[in-house]
Design an enzyme around this catalytic site. Structure first.
Site, PDB file in Angstrom:
ATOM      1  N   LYS A 126     -18.143  45.078  11.074  1.00 28.64           N
ATOM      2  CA  LYS A 126     -18.439  43.645  11.134  1.00 28.64           C
ATOM      3  C   LYS A 126     -17.175  42.925  11.571  1.00 28.64           C
ATOM      4  O   LYS A 126     -16.071  43.447  11.382  1.00 28.64           O
ATOM      5  CB  LYS A 126     -18.883  43.147   9.749  1.00 28.64           C
ATOM      6  CG  LYS A 126     -19.641  41.845   9.764  1.00 28.64           C
ATOM      7  CD  LYS A 126     -21.119  42.031  10.040  1.00 28.64           C
ATOM      8  CE  LYS A 126     -21.808  40.694  10.240  1.00 28.64           C
ATOM      9  NZ  LYS A 126     -23.278  40.832  10.381  1.00 28.64           N
ATOM     10  N   ASP A 166     -23.998  36.971  14.791  1.00 28.93           N
ATOM     11  CA  ASP A 166     -24.300  36.693  13.383  1.00 28.93           C
ATOM     12  C   ASP A 166     -24.223  35.171  13.276  1.00 28.93           C
ATOM     13  O   ASP A 166     -24.385  34.482  14.307  1.00 28.93           O
ATOM     14  CB  ASP A 166     -23.289  37.396  12.454  1.00 28.93           C
ATOM     15  CG  ASP A 166     -23.681  37.315  10.975  1.00 28.93           C
ATOM     16  OD1 ASP A 166     -24.610  38.032  10.572  1.00 28.93           O
ATOM     17  OD2 ASP A 166     -23.092  36.514  10.219  1.00 28.93           O
TER      18      ASP A 166
HETATM   19  P1  NDP Z   1     -27.612  31.165  12.290  1.00 31.26           P
HETATM   20  O1  NDP Z   1     -26.220  30.675  12.481  1.00 31.26           O
HETATM   21  O2  NDP Z   1     -28.533  31.222  13.462  1.00 31.26           O
HETATM   22  O3  NDP Z   1     -28.362  30.299  11.166  1.00 31.26           O
HETATM   23  C1  NDP Z   1     -27.884  30.163   9.875  1.00 31.26           C
HETATM   24  C2  NDP Z   1     -28.723  29.101   9.206  1.00 31.26           C
HETATM   25  O4  NDP Z   1     -28.394  29.046   7.834  1.00 31.26           O
HETATM   26  C3  NDP Z   1     -28.498  27.712   9.777  1.00 31.26           C
HETATM   27  O5  NDP Z   1     -29.692  26.994   9.713  1.00 31.26           O
HETATM   28  C4  NDP Z   1     -27.454  27.142   8.822  1.00 31.26           C
HETATM   29  O6  NDP Z   1     -27.438  25.741   8.794  1.00 31.26           O
HETATM   30  C5  NDP Z   1     -27.981  27.699   7.522  1.00 31.26           C
HETATM   31  N1  NDP Z   1     -26.949  27.743   6.484  1.00 31.26           N
HETATM   32  C6  NDP Z   1     -25.696  28.247   6.564  1.00 31.26           C
HETATM   33  N2  NDP Z   1     -25.044  28.078   5.414  1.00 31.26           N
HETATM   34  C7  NDP Z   1     -25.906  27.449   4.588  1.00 31.26           C
HETATM   35  C8  NDP Z   1     -25.842  26.995   3.255  1.00 31.26           C
HETATM   36  N3  NDP Z   1     -24.719  27.147   2.543  1.00 31.26           N
HETATM   37  N4  NDP Z   1     -26.945  26.410   2.724  1.00 31.26           N
HETATM   38  C9  NDP Z   1     -28.070  26.249   3.439  1.00 31.26           C
HETATM   39  N5  NDP Z   1     -28.194  26.657   4.712  1.00 31.26           N
HETATM   40  C10 NDP Z   1     -27.125  27.234   5.271  1.00 31.26           C
HETATM   41  O7  NDP Z   1     -27.465  32.602  11.605  1.00 31.26           O
HETATM   42  P2  NDP Z   1     -28.550  33.748  11.485  1.00 31.26           P
HETATM   43  O8  NDP Z   1     -29.898  33.172  11.332  1.00 31.26           O
HETATM   44  O9  NDP Z   1     -28.289  34.724  12.565  1.00 31.26           O
HETATM   45  O10 NDP Z   1     -28.086  34.460  10.135  1.00 31.26           O
HETATM   46  C11 NDP Z   1     -28.557  34.045   8.860  1.00 31.26           C
HETATM   47  C12 NDP Z   1     -28.281  35.141   7.849  1.00 31.26           C
HETATM   48  O11 NDP Z   1     -28.957  36.337   8.260  1.00 31.26           O
HETATM   49  C13 NDP Z   1     -26.829  35.551   7.663  1.00 31.26           C
HETATM   50  O12 NDP Z   1     -26.614  35.954   6.328  1.00 31.26           O
HETATM   51  C14 NDP Z   1     -26.699  36.757   8.581  1.00 31.26           C
HETATM   52  O13 NDP Z   1     -25.617  37.594   8.195  1.00 31.26           O
HETATM   53  C15 NDP Z   1     -28.039  37.412   8.325  1.00 31.26           C
HETATM   54  N6  NDP Z   1     -28.475  38.351   9.349  1.00 31.26           N
HETATM   55  C16 NDP Z   1     -28.601  37.967  10.660  1.00 31.26           C
HETATM   56  C17 NDP Z   1     -29.053  38.870  11.601  1.00 31.26           C
HETATM   57  C18 NDP Z   1     -29.311  38.459  13.012  1.00 31.26           C
HETATM   58  O14 NDP Z   1     -29.821  39.302  13.769  1.00 31.26           O
HETATM   59  N7  NDP Z   1     -29.030  37.229  13.402  1.00 31.26           N
HETATM   60  C19 NDP Z   1     -29.301  40.273  11.253  1.00 31.26           C
HETATM   61  C20 NDP Z   1     -29.234  40.553   9.830  1.00 31.26           C
HETATM   62  C21 NDP Z   1     -28.796  39.620   8.944  1.00 31.26           C
HETATM   63  P3  NDP Z   1     -26.490  24.896   9.809  1.00 31.26           P
HETATM   64  O15 NDP Z   1     -27.314  24.717  11.048  1.00 31.26           O
HETATM   65  O16 NDP Z   1     -26.263  23.632   9.060  1.00 31.26           O
HETATM   66  O17 NDP Z   1     -25.247  25.683  10.032  1.00 31.26           O
END
Ligand code: NDP
Length: 445
Positions: A126, A166
């Site tokens: 990572k 990510d």
């Molecule tokens: P993105 O950056 O696309 O989206 C993250 C989302 O979570 C955004 O809507 C963000 O809001 C919100 N967010 C972040 N921090 C907080 C918080 N403290 N409280 C509430 N909402 C929050 O990331 P991903 O969707 O790619 O990833 C999300 C999770 O999934 C992570 O844990 C990642 O490690 C995991 N993951 C992702 C994979 C992938 O293929 N993308 C694969 C496996 C796991 P804002 O817009 O305000 O930043």
């Protein structure tokens, strides 16, 4: 905690001070491994657990770049190459202000077992930076990505280490990173990064894969209990890549999604979330989820606060680590929640996880439930290796088959180790066994 395993955990904590998320991820795996050491005493002889907890390589580097005002900015870059027993290091890059070594190590550690569960030949790693793309111009993001890759490229390669996206790293960032890698190395090495654009080596379904895969996993958990998703009320936290495509597949399968969120607040639409608006706001325009209510007047938005007090049958944390606490878990159960699956990595605190396990609801931990993203990244590598491009349907069928198999493996392993229905034990042990057996076979390296 097993008495053979506890000293290993204490040593990890002592050797990695201040890295609380990493300690939490290691504890969560180690506390399930006691019975494995009884069945496989050779793992203790080879010090497999101690070796798995120590990354093979940790790279920390300076990332200098110039902002639009001409000012010099300096960020810190990370890549933790955790374990390569099963294949090249594989795992995403996270760009967010809160990133530090402890977060990258927790994510890298989880990635080892998740990648093993996919059955694909990929190791665990990572990376990322404390750079926050939010509020930055396109040009600034490009300059940052180019500087980041100017250092990182020497550690990468399709047979060595293959990053992906990510939080904060999507198609745009992967594009700039790949462009710089190509320029420095003078090689069109498609398989060095995944999550690429469809025009230049990307795979169909990669964008949707984590969210879709999560729902395939939930469907399997419910099937075992003689239930399905049709008509279920669902709450999904976040509104990023994982959340959006989880919502899309839920809606396709006839579930009713009433809430999602971002880091500023929680959106509730009792009539069902209009996903096109969410995509427009969050995916295309990079705006705030609260703005949804200007287009759908009946919807409610509240700044801050938890999403988990909204009554639902299926709850899917898809935002970030430790976003669902023990208190939230109790609220969900009280409101009739029957299934929780983690789209995000380690979104449930240890207390929350214990609460779900004690209640014996269907609880799918991230390592298993969100493995569809990395599995499809491995499918992207396969296509790159044979210079091919598969159709959407074919790739989705492959993803679905992989998620069903991950579910079957976790379910069966939990039964084998006397904890039927406990996917945490199933996922940890099944993932660990694959890596541990390979490490024994490869000798002391
Ligand atoms: P993105 O950056 O696309 O989206 C993250 C989302 O979570 C955004 O809507 C963000 O809001 C919100 N967010 C972040 N921090 C907080 C918080 N403290 N409280 C509430 N909402 C929050 O990331 P991903 O969707 O790619 O990833 C999300 C999770 O999934 C992570 O844990 C990642 O490690 C995991 N993951 C992702 C994979 C992938 O293929 N993308 C694969 C496996 C796991 P804002 O817009 O305000 O930043």
């Amino acid at each position: 905690m097993d008495e053979k395993v506890d000293p290993i955990l204490q040593e990890v904590i002592a050797r990695n001070p201040g890295e609380s998320e990493f300690h939490q991820a290691v504890r969560e795996v180690l506390e399930t491994l006691g019975p494995v050491l009884v069945k496989y005493p050779e793992f203790a002889r080879h010090k497999i657990i101690e070796r798995i907890c120590e990354p093979e390589r940790q790279i920390i580097f300076r990332v200098p770049w110039q902002d639009d005002k001409g000012q010099v900015q300096i960020n810190r870059g990370f890549r933790v190459e955790f374990n390569s027993a099963l294949g090249p290091y594989k795992g995403g890059l996270r760009f967010r202000a809160s990133v530090y070594l402890g977060i990258i190590k927790f994510l890298g550690f989880e990635q080892i077992f998740k990648n093993a569960l996919t059955g694909m030949p990929i190791g665990g790693g990572k990376g990322g930076s404390d750079f926050d793309p939010k509020g930055k111009s396109n040009d600034e993001i490009m300059r940052f990505c180019q500087s980041f890759m100017t250092e990182l490229y020497r550690h990468l390669g399709e047979y060595t280490d293959v990053p992906a996206g990510d939080i904060g790293v999507g198609g745009r960032e992967i594009g700039y990173l790949f462009g710089q890698y190509k320029r420095i190395t003078n090689r069109y090495e498609s398989g060095v990064l995944t999550g690429k654009g469809l025009e230049w080596g990307g795979s169909l379904v990669r964008t949707e894969a984590t969210g879709y895969g999560l729902i395939f996993f939930v469907r399997e958990m419910l099937k075992v209990r003689g239930d399905d998703l049709a008509g279920k009320t669902c709450v999904v936290s976040g509104s990023g890549n994982v959340a959006i495509y989880a919502i899309e597949k839920l809606q396709e399968l006839g579930a009713r999604v009433i809430a999602c969120s971002d880091s500023d607040g929680v959106l509730l639409d009792e009539q069902g979330i209009d996903l096109e608006i969410v995509k427009q706001l969050k995916e295309k325009e990079r705006r705030r989820i609260g703005e949804y209510t200007t287009l759908r007047k009946h919807a409610h938005y509240r700044a801050k606060g938890t999403i988990w007090d909204i009554p639902c049958q299926v709850a899917l944390p898809c935002a970030t680590q430790n976003e669902l606490t023990g208190k939230d878990a109790n609220t969900l159960l009280k409101n009739g929640c029957i299934a929780v699956a983690e789209g995000a990595n380690m979104p449930t605190t240890p207390e929350g996880a214990r609460t779900f396990l004690a209640a014996k609801i269907a609880y799918g931990p991230g390592k298993a439930a969100n493995a569809g993203g990395v599995a499809t990244s491995a499918l992207e590598m396969q296509q790159n290796a044979c210079r091919d491009a598969w159709t959407f349907d074919y790739t989705q069928q492959k993803l679905e088959a992989i998620m069903k198999e991950i579910h079957r493996l976790c379910h069966q392993t939990a039964e084998e180790f006397g904890m039927p229905g406990n996917y945490v034990i199933g996922a940890n042990i099944a993932g660990f066994l694959k890596v541990a057996k390979a490490m024994v076979a490869l000798g002391l390296v």
